[in-house]
Design a protein around this motif. Structure first.
Motif, PDB file in Angstrom:
ATOM      1  N   HIS A  39       0.839  -1.212   0.000  1.00  0.00           N
ATOM      2  CA  HIS A  39       0.000   0.000   0.000  1.00  0.00           C
ATOM      3  C   HIS A  39       0.870   1.258   0.000  1.00  0.00           C
ATOM      4  O   HIS A  39       1.303   1.731   1.051  1.00  0.00           O
ATOM      5  CB  HIS A  39      -0.920  -0.026   1.228  1.00  0.00           C
ATOM      6  CG  HIS A  39      -2.080   0.913   1.146  1.00  0.00           C
ATOM      7  ND1 HIS A  39      -3.302   0.650   1.715  1.00  0.00           N
ATOM      8  CD2 HIS A  39      -2.212   2.128   0.559  1.00  0.00           C
ATOM      9  CE1 HIS A  39      -4.132   1.652   1.485  1.00  0.00           C
ATOM     10  NE2 HIS A  39      -3.487   2.573   0.792  1.00  0.00           N
TER      11      HIS A  39
ATOM     12  N   HIS B  59       1.119   5.220  -1.891  1.00  0.00           N
ATOM     13  CA  HIS B  59       0.581   6.253  -2.780  1.00  0.00           C
ATOM     14  C   HIS B  59       1.739   7.033  -3.373  1.00  0.00           C
ATOM     15  O   HIS B  59       2.630   7.441  -2.647  1.00  0.00           O
ATOM     16  CB  HIS B  59      -0.283   7.237  -1.999  1.00  0.00           C
ATOM     17  CG  HIS B  59      -1.469   6.578  -1.389  1.00  0.00           C
ATOM     18  ND1 HIS B  59      -2.713   6.660  -1.947  1.00  0.00           N
ATOM     19  CD2 HIS B  59      -1.595   5.802  -0.290  1.00  0.00           C
ATOM     20  CE1 HIS B  59      -3.565   5.966  -1.200  1.00  0.00           C
ATOM     21  NE2 HIS B  59      -2.917   5.432  -0.197  1.00  0.00           N
TER      22      HIS B  59
ATOM     23  N   LYS C 206      -7.064   0.810  -7.525  1.00  0.00           N
ATOM     24  CA  LYS C 206      -7.170   1.374  -6.174  1.00  0.00           C
ATOM     25  C   LYS C 206      -8.389   2.274  -6.092  1.00  0.00           C
ATOM     26  O   LYS C 206      -8.613   3.109  -6.965  1.00  0.00           O
ATOM     27  CB  LYS C 206      -5.907   2.181  -5.840  1.00  0.00           C
ATOM     28  CG  LYS C 206      -5.986   2.995  -4.548  1.00  0.00           C
ATOM     29  CD  LYS C 206      -6.018   2.093  -3.313  1.00  0.00           C
ATOM     30  CE  LYS C 206      -6.494   2.802  -2.061  1.00  0.00           C
ATOM     31  NZ  LYS C 206      -5.616   3.766  -1.478  1.00  0.00           N
TER      32      LYS C 206
ATOM     33  N   ASP D 266       0.992   2.454   3.727  1.00  0.00           N
ATOM     34  CA  ASP D 266       0.231   3.656   3.369  1.00  0.00           C
ATOM     35  C   ASP D 266       1.174   4.844   3.138  1.00  0.00           C
ATOM     36  O   ASP D 266       0.788   5.998   3.374  1.00  0.00           O
ATOM     37  CB  ASP D 266      -0.802   4.004   4.459  1.00  0.00           C
ATOM     38  CG  ASP D 266      -2.084   4.602   3.894  1.00  0.00           C
ATOM     39  OD1 ASP D 266      -2.147   4.843   2.672  1.00  0.00           O
ATOM     40  OD2 ASP D 266      -3.016   4.851   4.679  1.00  0.00           O
TER      41      ASP D 266
END
Ligand SMILES: [Zn+2]
Length: 265
Positions: free
Chosen positions: A10, A12, A113, A227
């Motif tokens: 995960h 970004h 996603k 994350d």
């Protein structure tokens, strides 16, 4: 400490031009101090320092119009960085889902996603269900942000309904399947029908609750993730090892479960 192989499922990433704006906005949304900025280059650097071998990278489209541009960006980053596994994005209101999925596959992306609280659609909206069917029928994965105690779009109950209506959909439900809605997430899914990532959660959960998830859904259902850029790889690994799981369980969550599910050799 054994030399673990590690995949972070995960992360970004954002284009250089908008990275600080995008990352600030997420920090504000969750009232969390972001540990990193969020470019692909920075991810590789920070991750390598912590011994991460591979990274699932993604970026969700806030509005349907952004979908193709973001997918192009993620695909380009994956070309640049062989350690990336790319997840594109879709939106329940996006018109041309079938063609966009075909384009994503052609560009080598492995999944989609979604972040319903940013994207502002209900996970189990009829249009979203159609989108999930198209994702399943094209053998793509979906990484979904699930749960918030302030919004209703992404509640665990809605995620569970999606899985019921779209059996066989390959889902990674982020944040133990329900960020800040862990009491619901612990009971609402049928074990064996869903994978979870454990990112952005253990700062707010007590250890007993974490263990209840492992007991109910089985260690084989969990993937490790950070994350990024919200959290730092090294610190998140420490938090994970503090659980004191067995070496076998550590190996499964850090690498083997994902490698098996994704057919990595
Ligand atoms: Zn996310």
């Amino acid at each position: 400490m054994p030399d673990y192989r590690i995949i972070d499922v995960h992360n970004h990433i954002y284009p250089e031009k908008i990275v600080s704006k995008a990352t600030d906005a997420i920090g504000d949304f969750y009232d969390i101090n972001m540990q990193h900025l969020g470019t692909g280059d920075e991810l590789v650097e920070a991750g390598k320092r912590a011994g991460i071998e591979k990274f699932v990278v993604c970026s969700a489209a806030t509005i349907p119009q952004q979908v193709p541009t973001i997918n192009n960006f993620i695909a380009a980053e994956c070309e640049k960085h062989p350690e990336f596994i790319g997840f594109g994005t879709l939106h329940a209101e996006f018109e041309d889902t079938e063609n966009e999925i075909a384009r994503m596959k052609e560009m080598g992306l492995r999944g989609v996603k979604l972040h319903p609280d940013f994207q502002k659609f209900y996970l189990d909206d009829p249009k979203a269900i159609e989108m999930f069917k198209a994702i399943r029928d094209n053998d793509m994965w979906v990484l979904v942000h699930v749960g918030d105690d302030r919004y209703d779009y992404s509640q665990p109950e809605r995620m569970a309904r999606v899985i019921e209506k779209v059996p066989g959909l390959k889902v990674i439900a982020a944040h133990f399947g329900g960020y800040r809605r862990w009491a619901s997430a612990l009971n609402v899914y049928k074990p064996g029908t869903i994978y979870f990532d454990i990112s952005s959660s253990m700062h707010f959960m007590d250890e007993e609750l974490v263990y209840s998830f492992f007991d109910r859904y089985g260690i084989e259902s969990f993937f490790w993730g950070t994350d990024f850029p919200m959290w730092d790889h090294k610190e998140e690994l420490e938090l994970f090892f503090d659980l004191g799981l067995s070496e076998k369980d550590n190996k499964m969550i850090l690498y083997e479960n994902f490698a098996k599910a994704f057919g990595l050799v």
